[in-house]
Design an enzyme around this catalytic site. Structure first.
Site, mmCIF file in Angstrom:
data_model
loop_
_atom_site.group_PDB
_atom_site.id
_atom_site.type_symbol
_atom_site.label_atom_id
_atom_site.label_comp_id
_atom_site.label_asym_id
_atom_site.label_seq_id
_atom_site.Cartn_x
_atom_site.Cartn_y
_atom_site.Cartn_z
ATOM 1 N N ASP A 1 -23.523 -15.645 -25.614
ATOM 2 C CA ASP A 1 -22.314 -16.262 -26.180
ATOM 3 C C ASP A 1 -22.174 -17.675 -25.626
ATOM 4 O OD1 ASP A 1 -19.964 -16.488 -27.678
ATOM 5 O OD2 ASP A 1 -18.714 -15.659 -26.086
ATOM 6 N N GLU B 1 -16.332 -16.082 -7.466
ATOM 7 C CA GLU B 1 -15.978 -17.344 -6.817
ATOM 8 C C GLU B 1 -15.288 -18.249 -7.824
ATOM 9 O OE1 GLU B 1 -18.898 -20.334 -5.816
ATOM 10 O OE2 GLU B 1 -20.412 -19.356 -7.069
ATOM 11 N N TRP B 2 -14.303 -18.990 -7.367
ATOM 12 C CA TRP B 2 -13.603 -19.941 -8.230
ATOM 13 C C TRP B 2 -14.382 -21.249 -8.261
ATOM 14 C CZ3 TRP B 2 -9.793 -19.759 -11.692
ATOM 15 C CH2 TRP B 2 -9.316 -20.988 -12.170
ATOM 16 N N LEU B 3 -14.629 -21.759 -9.461
ATOM 17 C CA LEU B 3 -15.358 -23.008 -9.629
ATOM 18 C C LEU B 3 -14.429 -24.033 -10.268
ATOM 19 C CD1 LEU B 3 -18.652 -21.478 -11.059
ATOM 20 C CD2 LEU B 3 -18.342 -22.429 -8.763
#
Length: 267
Positions: free
Chosen positions: A178, A79-81
């Site tokens: 990370d 999903e694009w956030l």
């Protein structure tokens, strides 16, 4: 089948546009818009399947991460956030809460079922039951052949002292692996963790990494909760490995960072 054809087959809509986005060292990152208006974060690379499994493990542990929408071969669709900057106190608190929740997911041994990488630097993750042994054999020692001789000698001194510097058994938390500030994506009052390099280890590893290039505000620490006694002395030890990775990836510009941490460790 091309990545475009695969996306159109999986999501049942034509790709209207794709824009290259600055991403990590392992994968190409695209912002892909479908004709339906749906927007995807699309990664292409050899480790996207491992990343998908890491994100799913983090989500199962209660962390806020992008939803894995599709993983096939060398293609990963998330999903694009939309990111909000600068992050406010509420968003930092959300990160602290989510990180504590993820760290409460534990393992008796240290490591991860799959190896991984930071760009050209391999990350060895084979499980070990002893934490100082893991930090020595899977993190610090693999760096030695690629380091300048002066740094390598000093790191060897630290490795020899690890049984005295680290507890033999720690919490075995699920780590992001990370978690510098660039891998915390703030959207409104929410905080998501992206680009993981997961394994099980000491929860302080993520905290030390988060402090390597900045300092989280008080709202983060209040939400994360109590810290272990003696943590301050271990911070440079846990920051040493990412500093050495930066030396290997980017060269002499990070020599001073690694040397400064070794100074703090008395090596």
């Amino acid at each position: 089948m091309s990545w475009r054809d695969e996306i159109e087959s999986v999501f049942g809509a034509p790709v209207a546009g794709a824009t290259q986005v600055q991403g990590g060292d392992l994968s190409d990152l695209l912002r892909v818009t479908l004709q339906t208006g749906r927007v995807l974060a699309v990664k292409r690379g050899p480790y996207v399947g491992t990343e998908a499994r890491m994100l799913r493990a983090m989500a199962l542990a209660g962390a806020a991460v992008p939803d894995v929408l599709h993983n096939g071969g060398r293609l990963l669709c998330l999903e694009w956030l939309d990111e909000t900057a600068p992050a406010g106190a509420e968003a930092w608190a959300a990160l602290g809460t989510g990180l504590r929740r993820m760290h409460n997911s534990r393992s008796a041994d240290y490591g991860w079922p799959e190896d991984y990488a930071f760009g050209a630097v391999a990350i060895e993750n084979a499980m070990l039951p002893d934490w100082p042994g893991f930090w020595a054999e899977r993190r610090l020692a693999p760096c030695l052949p690629a380091l300048p001789a002066d740094l390598a000698r000093r790191v060897e001194t630290v490795i020899a002292r690890l049984p005295d510097l680290l507890p033999a058994q720690v919490d075995g938390a699920l780590l992001h692996g990370d978690l510098w500030t660039g891998n915390a994506l703030f959207s409104g009052e929410d905080a998501y963790m992206i680009d993981p390099a997961c394994y099980h280890g000491h929860s302080e590893v993520d905290l030390a990494m988060l402090e390597l290039f900045g300092q989280p505000p008080d709202s983060f620490w209040r939400a994360y909760g109590p810290l272990e006694q003696g943590r301050d002395a271990r911070v440079p030890l846990y920051q040493l490995w990412p500093a050495l990775v930066h030396v290997r990836l980017f060269g002499a510009g990070y020599h001073g960072m690694a040397a400064g941490l070794l100074d703090r460790l008395g090596a």
